[in-house]
Scaffold this active site. Structure first.
Site, PDB file in Angstrom:
ATOM      1  N   ILE A 104       0.868  -1.191   0.000  1.00  0.00           N
ATOM      2  CA  ILE A 104       0.000   0.000   0.000  1.00  0.00           C
ATOM      3  C   ILE A 104       0.896   1.231   0.000  1.00  0.00           C
ATOM      4  O   ILE A 104       1.703   1.426   0.922  1.00  0.00           O
ATOM      5  CB  ILE A 104      -0.920   0.024   1.246  1.00  0.00           C
TER       6      ILE A 104
ATOM      7  N   ASN B 285      -2.091   4.320  -3.845  1.00  0.00           N
ATOM      8  CA  ASN B 285      -2.870   5.241  -3.017  1.00  0.00           C
ATOM      9  C   ASN B 285      -2.142   6.551  -2.702  1.00  0.00           C
ATOM     10  O   ASN B 285      -2.780   7.558  -2.411  1.00  0.00           O
ATOM     11  CB  ASN B 285      -3.224   4.498  -1.706  1.00  0.00           C
TER      12      ASN B 285
ATOM     13  N   TYR C  13      -4.390  17.561 -10.712  1.00  0.00           N
ATOM     14  CA  TYR C  13      -4.892  16.385  -9.982  1.00  0.00           C
ATOM     15  C   TYR C  13      -5.900  15.605 -10.834  1.00  0.00           C
ATOM     16  O   TYR C  13      -5.858  14.378 -10.912  1.00  0.00           O
ATOM     17  CB  TYR C  13      -5.518  16.917  -8.692  1.00  0.00           C
TER      18      TYR C  13
ATOM     19  N   LYS D  91      -5.573  11.790 -12.061  1.00  0.00           N
ATOM     20  CA  LYS D  91      -6.538  10.805 -11.558  1.00  0.00           C
ATOM     21  C   LYS D  91      -7.259  10.085 -12.694  1.00  0.00           C
ATOM     22  O   LYS D  91      -7.486   8.876 -12.618  1.00  0.00           O
ATOM     23  CB  LYS D  91      -7.543  11.475 -10.623  1.00  0.00           C
TER      24      LYS D  91
HETATM   25  P1  NAI Z   1      -3.311  11.661   2.796  1.00  0.00           P
HETATM   26  O1  NAI Z   1      -2.563  12.896   2.478  1.00  0.00           O
HETATM   27  O2  NAI Z   1      -3.683  11.413   4.201  1.00  0.00           O
HETATM   28  O3  NAI Z   1      -2.521  10.367   2.279  1.00  0.00           O
HETATM   29  C1  NAI Z   1      -1.640  10.375   1.220  1.00  0.00           C
HETATM   30  C2  NAI Z   1      -0.341   9.744   1.688  1.00  0.00           C
HETATM   31  O4  NAI Z   1       0.548   9.614   0.570  1.00  0.00           O
HETATM   32  C3  NAI Z   1       0.389  10.588   2.731  1.00  0.00           C
HETATM   33  O5  NAI Z   1       0.605   9.830   3.895  1.00  0.00           O
HETATM   34  C4  NAI Z   1       1.672  11.005   2.036  1.00  0.00           C
HETATM   35  O6  NAI Z   1       2.778  11.104   2.905  1.00  0.00           O
HETATM   36  C5  NAI Z   1       1.849   9.893   1.029  1.00  0.00           C
HETATM   37  N1  NAI Z   1       2.680  10.299  -0.103  1.00  0.00           N
HETATM   38  C6  NAI Z   1       2.631  11.456  -0.781  1.00  0.00           C
HETATM   39  N2  NAI Z   1       3.541  11.476  -1.765  1.00  0.00           N
HETATM   40  C7  NAI Z   1       4.188  10.302  -1.702  1.00  0.00           C
HETATM   41  C8  NAI Z   1       5.226   9.725  -2.474  1.00  0.00           C
HETATM   42  N3  NAI Z   1       5.807  10.383  -3.482  1.00  0.00           N
HETATM   43  N4  NAI Z   1       5.648   8.486  -2.148  1.00  0.00           N
HETATM   44  C9  NAI Z   1       5.094   7.813  -1.113  1.00  0.00           C
HETATM   45  N5  NAI Z   1       4.097   8.320  -0.350  1.00  0.00           N
HETATM   46  C10 NAI Z   1       3.656   9.549  -0.639  1.00  0.00           C
HETATM   47  O7  NAI Z   1      -4.611  11.684   1.885  1.00  0.00           O
HETATM   48  P2  NAI Z   1      -5.769  10.602   1.649  1.00  0.00           P
HETATM   49  O8  NAI Z   1      -7.029  11.350   1.641  1.00  0.00           O
HETATM   50  O9  NAI Z   1      -5.628   9.445   2.547  1.00  0.00           O
HETATM   51  O10 NAI Z   1      -5.459  10.171   0.143  1.00  0.00           O
HETATM   52  C11 NAI Z   1      -5.203   8.844  -0.275  1.00  0.00           C
HETATM   53  C12 NAI Z   1      -5.465   8.761  -1.763  1.00  0.00           C
HETATM   54  O11 NAI Z   1      -6.855   8.932  -1.988  1.00  0.00           O
HETATM   55  C13 NAI Z   1      -4.764   9.829  -2.593  1.00  0.00           C
HETATM   56  O12 NAI Z   1      -4.332   9.278  -3.815  1.00  0.00           O
HETATM   57  C14 NAI Z   1      -5.853  10.835  -2.837  1.00  0.00           C
HETATM   58  O13 NAI Z   1      -5.605  11.616  -3.987  1.00  0.00           O
HETATM   59  C15 NAI Z   1      -7.044   9.917  -2.985  1.00  0.00           C
HETATM   60  N6  NAI Z   1      -8.318  10.567  -2.792  1.00  0.00           N
HETATM   61  C16 NAI Z   1      -8.684  11.003  -1.551  1.00  0.00           C
HETATM   62  C17 NAI Z   1      -9.901  11.617  -1.400  1.00  0.00           C
HETATM   63  C18 NAI Z   1     -10.405  12.031  -0.072  1.00  0.00           C
HETATM   64  O14 NAI Z   1     -11.576  12.453  -0.008  1.00  0.00           O
HETATM   65  N7  NAI Z   1      -9.631  11.922   0.991  1.00  0.00           N
HETATM   66  C19 NAI Z   1     -10.783  11.896  -2.551  1.00  0.00           C
HETATM   67  C20 NAI Z   1     -10.341  11.317  -3.782  1.00  0.00           C
HETATM   68  C21 NAI Z   1      -9.131  10.699  -3.883  1.00  0.00           C
END
Ligand code: NAI
Length: 320
Positions: free
Chosen positions: A14, A100, A165, A169
């Site tokens: 993950i 993710n 974004y 996506k």
């Molecule tokens: P979040 O910011 O809590 O989690 C994203 C994680 O990815 C962070 O822990 C961050 O440190 C890590 N990350 C960022 N760049 C990285 C890299 N280059 N290599 C490794 N890790 C990296 O945000 P969330 O909400 O949990 O997002 C998870 C996924 O779901 C993302 O792809 C986001 O775009 C997508 N998403 C989230 C939505 C929401 O409502 N929260 C809506 C639609 C999509």
């Protein structure tokens, strides 16, 4: 009652699992017996900095509950291969990949710099590509694999201030649709999800009463279902939030088949038939379709040939 879906001894990678959605997935897979690679760069929402703490804390939590997990701190777009290597080195295989990890650099298109565009596409789309590419030979040779690409409603429908974004996506959806086709004969299923959940990504943009409903744990069940060995679903897109789970699909209008006479193909003929071209109601010869692959188009080409002469392209060329 159906049997509990077990992930015993499955190896699950993950990305971005140090917080938000990735963390709840990691805890859920581990609780069902999976060996989990918890990857997280540990940077800010905008993608700057790095810190091993985020991934370490999730691994500690899993281990304290008796689960099996290992941390990885690589950046998905810089060393996707290293993340898969961690899985193979520690656990000998990779069964499930959840793409993710993500960042946000929201700004209106007029003000967006090329670096703001490229950095977001890099993390989401190139990151998803690199992980999938590195996992692919393992999944092919073991004739088993499950991949989830994390899309977004912003990618499916567009959203103000998120051109970078949205592009990334929807790119992940396209990547997944092709991988689903290429992976089918190796029992590799690939699906995309467009979630909405409470996390640092949404906590400053949505009102508190909405955020309250958007527990990230509500996203977990569908992801686990889609990646289970018994699930055959592939090549599909799902939208989920606040306890709602639904599927999104492409729809082609019943459209208008034009007379094969080259004189028919004019912009004025399009103007004349705009209502028919954009009509989503079935017609006697052409029905609306929910295409899944390029060959779904063959049907239309065949129908064009079958159309009776007097019905062909009822375009009134003379009246244009
Ligand atoms: P979040 O910011 O809590 O989690 C994203 C994680 O990815 C962070 O822990 C961050 O440190 C890590 N990350 C960022 N760049 C990285 C890299 N280059 N290599 C490794 N890790 C990296 O945000 P969330 O909400 O949990 O997002 C998870 C996924 O779901 C993302 O792809 C986001 O775009 C997508 N998403 C989230 C939505 C929401 O409502 N929260 C809506 C639609 C999509």
């Amino acid at each position: 009652m159906s049997e509990k879906l077990s992930f015993k001894d499955r190896v699950v990678v993950i990305t971005g699992a140090g917080g938000g959605l990735g963390k709840v997935y990691a805890l859920a897979y581990a609780a069902r017996g999976a060996k989990v690679v918890v990857n997280d760069l540990g940077g800010t929402l905008g993608g700057s900095g790095h810190n091993s703490r985020a991934a370490d804390l999730v691994v500690d939590e899993i281990k304290k509950s008796g689960g099996v997990a290992v941390a990885n701190y690589d950046s998905v777009n810089e060393n996707g291969e290293g993340i898969i290597q961690t899985a193979v080195k520690e656990f000998g295989r990779v069964d499930v990949l959840i793409n993710n990890a993500g960042i946000l650099r929201d700004v209106s298109f007029a003000k967006m710099t090329e670096s703001e565009f490229a950095s977001v596409v890099d993390v989401h789309l190139t990151g998803g590509y690199k992980l999938s590419k590195a996992a692919w030979p393992h999944m092919r040779s073991q004739k088993f694999g499950r991949i989830i690409n994390t899309a977004s409603p912003a990618g499916l429908f567009g959203n103000f201030g998120q051109a970078n974004y949205s592009a990334a996506k929807l790119g992940l959806v396209g990547l997944g649709e092709t991988l689903a086709k290429e992976g089918a004969k190796y029992n590799i299923n690939v699906n995309s999800i467009a979630p909405l959940a409470r996390s640092r990504m949404t906590e400053n943009v949505l009102p508190p009463h909405i955020l309250k409903q958007l527990g990230p744990e509500k996203i977990v069940p569908l992801v686990l279902y889609l990646t289970h060995e018994s699930t055959k679903v592939s090549n599909s897109i799902f939208e989920l939030a606040a306890g709602f789970y639904g599927q999104i699909r492409w729809e082609r209008s019943s459209g208008q088949i034009f007379n094969p006479d080259p004189k028919t193909y004019t912009p004025e003929a399009i103007l004349n038939k705009w209502e028919e071209i954009t009509d989503f109601k079935d017609k006697p010869f052409n029905k609306t379709q929910h295409p899944f692959q390029l060959s779904d188009y063959n049907d239309l080409i065949t129908k064009a040939k079958e159309l009776p002469k007097n019905d062909q392209g009822s375009v009134k060329i003379n009246s244009l």
